[in-house]
Design a protein around this motif. Structure first.
Motif, PDB file in Angstrom:
ATOM      1  N   LYS A   1      38.969  49.579  33.699  1.00  0.00           N
ATOM      2  CA  LYS A   1      38.589  50.978  33.886  1.00  0.00           C
ATOM      3  C   LYS A   1      39.813  51.747  34.379  1.00  0.00           C
ATOM      4  O   LYS A   1      40.255  51.572  35.507  1.00  0.00           O
ATOM      5  CB  LYS A   1      37.444  51.109  34.898  1.00  0.00           C
ATOM      6  CG  LYS A   1      36.142  50.440  34.461  1.00  0.00           C
ATOM      7  CD  LYS A   1      35.565  51.108  33.212  1.00  0.00           C
ATOM      8  CE  LYS A   1      34.228  50.483  32.823  1.00  0.00           C
ATOM      9  NZ  LYS A   1      33.707  51.055  31.557  1.00  0.00           N
ATOM     10  N   GLY A   2      40.357  52.597  33.505  1.00  0.00           N
ATOM     11  CA  GLY A   2      41.563  53.335  33.843  1.00  0.00           C
ATOM     12  C   GLY A   2      41.272  54.700  34.417  1.00  0.00           C
ATOM     13  O   GLY A   2      40.305  55.369  34.032  1.00  0.00           O
ATOM     14  N   SER A   3      42.137  55.144  35.356  1.00  0.00           N
ATOM     15  CA  SER A   3      42.012  56.469  35.951  1.00  0.00           C
ATOM     16  C   SER A   3      43.321  56.845  36.616  1.00  0.00           C
ATOM     17  O   SER A   3      43.840  56.102  37.454  1.00  0.00           O
ATOM     18  CB  SER A   3      40.878  56.485  36.991  1.00  0.00           C
ATOM     19  OG  SER A   3      40.806  57.749  37.624  1.00  0.00           O
ATOM     20  N   GLU A   4      43.882  58.000  36.215  1.00  0.00           N
ATOM     21  CA  GLU A   4      45.074  58.572  36.835  1.00  0.00           C
ATOM     22  C   GLU A   4      46.229  57.578  36.883  1.00  0.00           C
ATOM     23  O   GLU A   4      46.905  57.420  37.906  1.00  0.00           O
ATOM     24  CB  GLU A   4      44.753  59.082  38.240  1.00  0.00           C
ATOM     25  CG  GLU A   4      43.703  60.184  38.256  1.00  0.00           C
ATOM     26  CD  GLU A   4      43.391  60.692  39.648  1.00  0.00           C
ATOM     27  OE1 GLU A   4      43.864  60.065  40.627  1.00  0.00           O
ATOM     28  OE2 GLU A   4      42.673  61.694  39.763  1.00  0.00           O
ATOM     29  N   GLY A   5      46.475  56.901  35.774  1.00  0.00           N
ATOM     30  CA  GLY A   5      47.618  56.007  35.675  1.00  0.00           C
ATOM     31  C   GLY A   5      47.408  54.631  36.267  1.00  0.00           C
ATOM     32  O   GLY A   5      48.322  53.796  36.250  1.00  0.00           O
ATOM     33  N   LYS A   6      46.225  54.358  36.795  1.00  0.00           N
ATOM     34  CA  LYS A   6      45.913  53.044  37.340  1.00  0.00           C
ATOM     35  C   LYS A   6      44.694  52.469  36.620  1.00  0.00           C
ATOM     36  O   LYS A   6      43.902  53.205  36.039  1.00  0.00           O
ATOM     37  CB  LYS A   6      45.635  53.113  38.839  1.00  0.00           C
ATOM     38  CG  LYS A   6      46.842  53.453  39.687  1.00  0.00           C
ATOM     39  CD  LYS A   6      46.508  53.355  41.175  1.00  0.00           C
ATOM     40  CE  LYS A   6      47.739  53.640  42.022  1.00  0.00           C
ATOM     41  NZ  LYS A   6      47.425  53.504  43.484  1.00  0.00           N
ATOM     42  N   THR A   7      44.572  51.152  36.697  1.00  0.00           N
ATOM     43  CA  THR A   7      43.443  50.478  36.077  1.00  0.00           C
ATOM     44  C   THR A   7      42.830  49.496  37.063  1.00  0.00           C
ATOM     45  O   THR A   7      43.546  48.707  37.690  1.00  0.00           O
ATOM     46  CB  THR A   7      43.881  49.719  34.811  1.00  0.00           C
ATOM     47  OG1 THR A   7      44.395  50.655  33.852  1.00  0.00           O
ATOM     48  CG2 THR A   7      42.718  48.956  34.208  1.00  0.00           C
ATOM     49  N   ARG A   8      41.503  49.562  37.195  1.00  0.00           N
ATOM     50  CA  ARG A   8      40.781  48.557  37.964  1.00  0.00           C
ATOM     51  C   ARG A   8      40.399  47.437  37.000  1.00  0.00           C
ATOM     52  O   ARG A   8      39.676  47.654  36.035  1.00  0.00           O
ATOM     53  CB  ARG A   8      39.539  49.170  38.616  1.00  0.00           C
ATOM     54  CG  ARG A   8      38.535  48.178  39.192  1.00  0.00           C
ATOM     55  CD  ARG A   8      39.139  47.240  40.233  1.00  0.00           C
ATOM     56  NE  ARG A   8      39.709  47.877  41.380  1.00  0.00           N
ATOM     57  CZ  ARG A   8      39.112  48.000  42.559  1.00  0.00           C
ATOM     58  NH1 ARG A   8      37.868  47.542  42.704  1.00  0.00           N
ATOM     59  NH2 ARG A   8      39.733  48.577  43.560  1.00  0.00           N
ATOM     60  N   LEU A   9      40.930  46.232  37.265  1.00  0.00           N
ATOM     61  CA  LEU A   9      40.640  45.068  36.442  1.00  0.00           C
ATOM     62  C   LEU A   9      39.576  44.235  37.149  1.00  0.00           C
ATOM     63  O   LEU A   9      39.763  43.826  38.296  1.00  0.00           O
ATOM     64  CB  LEU A   9      41.903  44.234  36.213  1.00  0.00           C
ATOM     65  CG  LEU A   9      41.839  43.130  35.140  1.00  0.00           C
ATOM     66  CD1 LEU A   9      43.238  42.748  34.685  1.00  0.00           C
ATOM     67  CD2 LEU A   9      41.103  41.880  35.618  1.00  0.00           C
ATOM     68  N   THR A  10      38.462  43.995  36.474  1.00  0.00           N
ATOM     69  CA  THR A  10      37.393  43.132  36.985  1.00  0.00           C
ATOM     70  C   THR A  10      37.371  41.870  36.136  1.00  0.00           C
ATOM     71  O   THR A  10      37.149  41.921  34.926  1.00  0.00           O
ATOM     72  CB  THR A  10      36.029  43.825  36.924  1.00  0.00           C
ATOM     73  OG1 THR A  10      36.068  45.031  37.702  1.00  0.00           O
ATOM     74  CG2 THR A  10      34.946  42.916  37.485  1.00  0.00           C
ATOM     75  N   PHE A  11      37.620  40.757  36.780  1.00  0.00           N
ATOM     76  CA  PHE A  11      37.698  39.457  36.105  1.00  0.00           C
ATOM     77  C   PHE A  11      36.533  38.601  36.564  1.00  0.00           C
ATOM     78  O   PHE A  11      36.288  38.460  37.768  1.00  0.00           O
ATOM     79  CB  PHE A  11      39.028  38.781  36.444  1.00  0.00           C
ATOM     80  CG  PHE A  11      39.181  37.405  35.868  1.00  0.00           C
ATOM     81  CD1 PHE A  11      39.221  37.219  34.504  1.00  0.00           C
ATOM     82  CD2 PHE A  11      39.289  36.291  36.697  1.00  0.00           C
ATOM     83  CE1 PHE A  11      39.364  35.947  33.962  1.00  0.00           C
ATOM     84  CE2 PHE A  11      39.437  35.024  36.165  1.00  0.00           C
ATOM     85  CZ  PHE A  11      39.479  34.852  34.803  1.00  0.00           C
ATOM     86  N   VAL A  12      35.794  38.016  35.607  1.00  0.00           N
ATOM     87  CA  VAL A  12      34.582  37.258  35.935  1.00  0.00           C
ATOM     88  C   VAL A  12      34.556  35.968  35.133  1.00  0.00           C
ATOM     89  O   VAL A  12      34.878  35.961  33.937  1.00  0.00           O
ATOM     90  CB  VAL A  12      33.313  38.081  35.622  1.00  0.00           C
ATOM     91  CG1 VAL A  12      32.056  37.267  35.918  1.00  0.00           C
ATOM     92  CG2 VAL A  12      33.304  39.392  36.402  1.00  0.00           C
ATOM     93  N   GLN A  13      34.164  34.877  35.802  1.00  0.00           N
ATOM     94  CA  GLN A  13      33.795  33.642  35.116  1.00  0.00           C
ATOM     95  C   GLN A  13      32.309  33.394  35.356  1.00  0.00           C
ATOM     96  O   GLN A  13      31.821  33.509  36.483  1.00  0.00           O
ATOM     97  CB  GLN A  13      34.599  32.440  35.630  1.00  0.00           C
ATOM     98  CG  GLN A  13      35.968  32.327  35.006  1.00  0.00           C
ATOM     99  CD  GLN A  13      36.664  31.008  35.289  1.00  0.00           C
ATOM    100  OE1 GLN A  13      37.653  30.707  34.650  1.00  0.00           O
ATOM    101  NE2 GLN A  13      36.198  30.216  36.238  1.00  0.00           N
ATOM    102  N   SER A  14      31.592  33.053  34.303  1.00  0.00           N
ATOM    103  CA  SER A  14      30.148  32.825  34.410  1.00  0.00           C
ATOM    104  C   SER A  14      29.752  31.726  33.428  1.00  0.00           C
ATOM    105  O   SER A  14      30.571  31.227  32.656  1.00  0.00           O
ATOM    106  CB  SER A  14      29.384  34.121  34.110  1.00  0.00           C
ATOM    107  OG  SER A  14      29.674  34.576  32.795  1.00  0.00           O
TER     108      SER A  14
END
Length: 288
Positions: free
Chosen positions: A224-237
């Motif tokens: 999820k990108g916003s204002e030049g940054k990205t929140r990376l959500t990493f999941v193993q299931s």
């Protein structure tokens, strides 16, 4: 008896690294939830939820000098010897974690994978810490949930490229992968020609990548990108919660520190310097 060593490089001075290796307050930043250190008094201990078999300390100091600390670590019923050391070589600072015995690459149980990936993860934290950057984070051995979120100062497109371009992937992860970059395509660590049971790509677009492995485990990246940054959500299931795959989980997390560095730091070089690991096939790792 086999011995394995993982080495990383840093721009920090050897003196700065040694302080981080031998001070309890600093160990609690990059290595463990709890730590107690008194080298002159014969104590080098750490424990807590970020340490395998970590409900109590299991270390005994064996020796130290002005560049290293050496201790025994009773883990999963086996007595290991560990040395954490810093040196100056060819104009750069190297940090080495050496452990004996060390499980052969690709052979053994889940606990062997934990021993192989624990040191890359915490050494990545150490490099970030001594260079004045926030550490990436830890594996929580008390929880079956495998979900990790962090921010990267880059666009989602740049991160997707780093995850799916084999040449770029090899630089930050330190190992080769092969991919057919489309939904339904195959994915393998190493070569698809040598992998009889590759993962399957179940999602791939500008903000998502997901892999389904034989046996049902799913690994996914959401961006999820916003204002030049990205929140990376990493999941193993998709795994047995009574037996979480902590080894592969830490393997991925250990690479993310250098993914973030690659996309944020000018004049970046991979932190991975060298691996001396028993049974490691030639060409699997890409180090420099």
């Amino acid at each position: 008896m086999s011995t394995g060593t993982v080495r990383v490089r840093t721009s920090a001075s050897p003196a700065r690294v040694y302080r981080a290796l031998t001070t309890a307050d600093e160990l609690r930043v990059w290595l463990a939830e709890h730590a107690d250190v008194d080298l002159e008094g014969g104590k080098y201990e750490y424990w807590g939820r970020y340490t395998p078999d970590g409900e109590r300390h299991r270390q005994k100091l064996l020796g130290f000098d002005d560049t290293s600390v050496r201790y025994s670590w009773s883990l999963y019923g086996t007595e290991y010897t560990v040395e954490l050391a810093v040196e100056q070589r060819d104009g750069e600072t190297l940090i080495a974690a050496t452990q004996s015995p060390y499980p052969n690459w690709g052979v053994g149980e889940d606990r062997d994978e934990v021993l192989q990936t624990f040191w890359p993860l915490v050494l990545g934290n150490l490099v970030e810490h001594v260079e004045g950057r926030p550490v990436l984070g830890f594996c929580d051995f008390t929880s079956p949930e495998q979900r990790f979120e962090f921010d990267i100062a880059a666009t989602p497109a740049a991160i997707i490229d780093a995850l799916t371009d084999p040449d770029v992937f090899a630089r930050w992860f330190g190992a080769r992968m092969d991919i057919e970059p489309h939904v339904g395509g195959r994915w393998s660590m190493g070569s698809l020609e040598d992998e009889p049971n590759p993962a399957k790509i179940t999602a791939l677009d500008e903000e998502n990548l997901a892999l389904e492995f034989p046996g049902g485990m799913v690994t996914s990246w959401e961006l999820k990108g916003s204002e030049g940054k990205t929140r990376l959500t990493f999941v193993q299931s998709g795994f047995d919660p009574a037996s979480p795959p902590f080894g592969p989980w830490m393997g991925w997390l250990s690479g993310f520190a250098d993914l973030r560095r690659m996309l944020e730091l000018p004049n970046w070089r991979p932190m991975w310097h060298s691996y001396d690991i028993p049974g490691l096939p030639d060409g699997v790792l890409v180090l420099e």
